[in-house]
Design an enzyme around this catalytic site. Sequence first.
Site, PDB file in Angstrom:
ATOM      1  N   HIS A  31      10.476  -2.016   3.977  1.00 21.00           N
ATOM      2  CA  HIS A  31      11.458  -2.502   2.996  1.00 21.00           C
ATOM      3  C   HIS A  31      12.515  -3.364   3.689  1.00 21.00           C
ATOM      4  CE1 HIS A  31      10.583   1.395   0.588  1.00 21.00           C
ATOM      5  NE2 HIS A  31      10.117   0.403  -0.156  1.00 21.00           N
TER       6      HIS A  31
ATOM      7  N   LYS B  55       6.600   8.321 -10.501  1.00 22.46           N
ATOM      8  CA  LYS B  55       6.803   8.994  -9.210  1.00 22.46           C
ATOM      9  C   LYS B  55       7.892  10.054  -9.339  1.00 22.46           C
ATOM     10  CE  LYS B  55       5.791   4.879  -6.400  1.00 22.46           C
ATOM     11  NZ  LYS B  55       6.386   3.873  -5.509  1.00 22.46           N
TER      12      LYS B  55
ATOM     13  N   ARG C  10       2.018  -5.783   0.617  1.00 23.07           N
ATOM     14  CA  ARG C  10       1.451  -5.286   1.883  1.00 23.07           C
ATOM     15  C   ARG C  10      -0.005  -5.640   2.051  1.00 23.07           C
ATOM     16  NH1 ARG C  10       3.449   0.665   0.579  1.00 23.07           N
ATOM     17  NH2 ARG C  10       2.619  -0.130  -1.365  1.00 23.07           N
TER      18      ARG C  10
ATOM     19  N   SER D 194       6.730   4.659   1.480  1.00 23.36           N
ATOM     20  CA  SER D 194       7.645   5.808   1.424  1.00 23.36           C
ATOM     21  C   SER D 194       6.869   7.098   1.251  1.00 23.36           C
ATOM     22  CB  SER D 194       8.624   5.645   0.261  1.00 23.36           C
ATOM     23  OG  SER D 194       9.401   4.492   0.424  1.00 23.36           O
TER      24      SER D 194
HETATM   25  O1  PNS Z   1       9.266   1.084  -5.064  1.00 21.50           O
HETATM   26  P1  PNS Z   1       8.453   1.081  -6.319  1.00 21.50           P
HETATM   27  O2  PNS Z   1       8.257   2.480  -6.838  1.00 21.50           O
HETATM   28  O3  PNS Z   1       7.166   0.326  -6.176  1.00 21.50           O
HETATM   29  O4  PNS Z   1       9.341   0.282  -7.391  1.00 21.50           O
HETATM   30  C1  PNS Z   1       8.880   0.120  -8.715  1.00 21.50           C
HETATM   31  C2  PNS Z   1      10.058  -0.283  -9.605  1.00 21.50           C
HETATM   32  C3  PNS Z   1      11.141   0.804  -9.568  1.00 21.50           C
HETATM   33  C4  PNS Z   1      10.628  -1.601  -9.125  1.00 21.50           C
HETATM   34  C5  PNS Z   1       9.508  -0.438 -11.055  1.00 21.50           C
HETATM   35  O5  PNS Z   1       8.925   0.775 -11.469  1.00 21.50           O
HETATM   36  C6  PNS Z   1      10.591  -0.867 -12.036  1.00 21.50           C
HETATM   37  O6  PNS Z   1      10.952  -2.022 -12.080  1.00 21.50           O
HETATM   38  N1  PNS Z   1      11.101   0.100 -12.822  1.00 21.50           N
HETATM   39  C7  PNS Z   1      12.148  -0.141 -13.789  1.00 21.50           C
HETATM   40  C8  PNS Z   1      11.573  -0.215 -15.232  1.00 21.50           C
HETATM   41  C9  PNS Z   1      10.922  -1.561 -15.445  1.00 21.50           C
HETATM   42  O7  PNS Z   1      11.588  -2.571 -15.536  1.00 21.50           O
HETATM   43  N2  PNS Z   1       9.567  -1.585 -15.512  1.00 21.50           N
HETATM   44  C10 PNS Z   1       8.799  -2.832 -15.595  1.00 21.50           C
HETATM   45  C11 PNS Z   1       8.488  -3.254 -16.981  1.00 21.50           C
HETATM   46  S1  PNS Z   1       7.480  -2.082 -17.818  1.00 21.50           S
END
Ligand code: PNS
Length: 162
Positions: free
Chosen positions: A17, A41, A90, A127
Amino acid sequence: MKKAVCPGSFDPITNGHLDVIERASGLFDEVTIAVLMNSSKSGLFSVQERVEMIKDSISHLTNVKVDTWSGLLVDYCRAHEIKAIVKGLRAVSDFDYELQMAQINLQLKGVDTLLMATKPAYSFLSSSLVREISSYGGDVSAFVPQRVAAALASKASPNRKG
Ligand code: PNS
């Protein structure tokens, strides 16, 4: 001012990150790390713990700040006049999910996503792997900032050796 957001669950932040955040900070005037909930998660660290660990890890980056949000990412972007989302890519296995997210976020509110190729040295890092290694008492000091490694070690776990 060119602004970008690096969103994620950051449970916890890893060196992978940080690599993406550092490179984004060189491309944009201001980068916000947004700690968001990923509904698929479950978390190890509280949001406040994640924020504290991130703050500690980015103290050398003057144009990077940390924030939290519990709604849609695009609504955060709109509210803060942020036009770009930066996410690390990645491997090909990340691509389908990230492309789908990028496209839905573009469709929802016209926010663009830049997928930044991670350094090969971090292509395996996540993570969840770091949490798992640590839960079995493994050494994660090569994968996360020192404070994060200490925080992981201090989380009580039934899997931990000794
Ligand atoms: O580190 P991650 O878990 O891959 O991050 C994913 C994250 C938190 C960026 C994603 O789940 C997110 O944007 N969540 C907020 C809700 C949202 O906007 N979802 C996308 C449209 S459905």
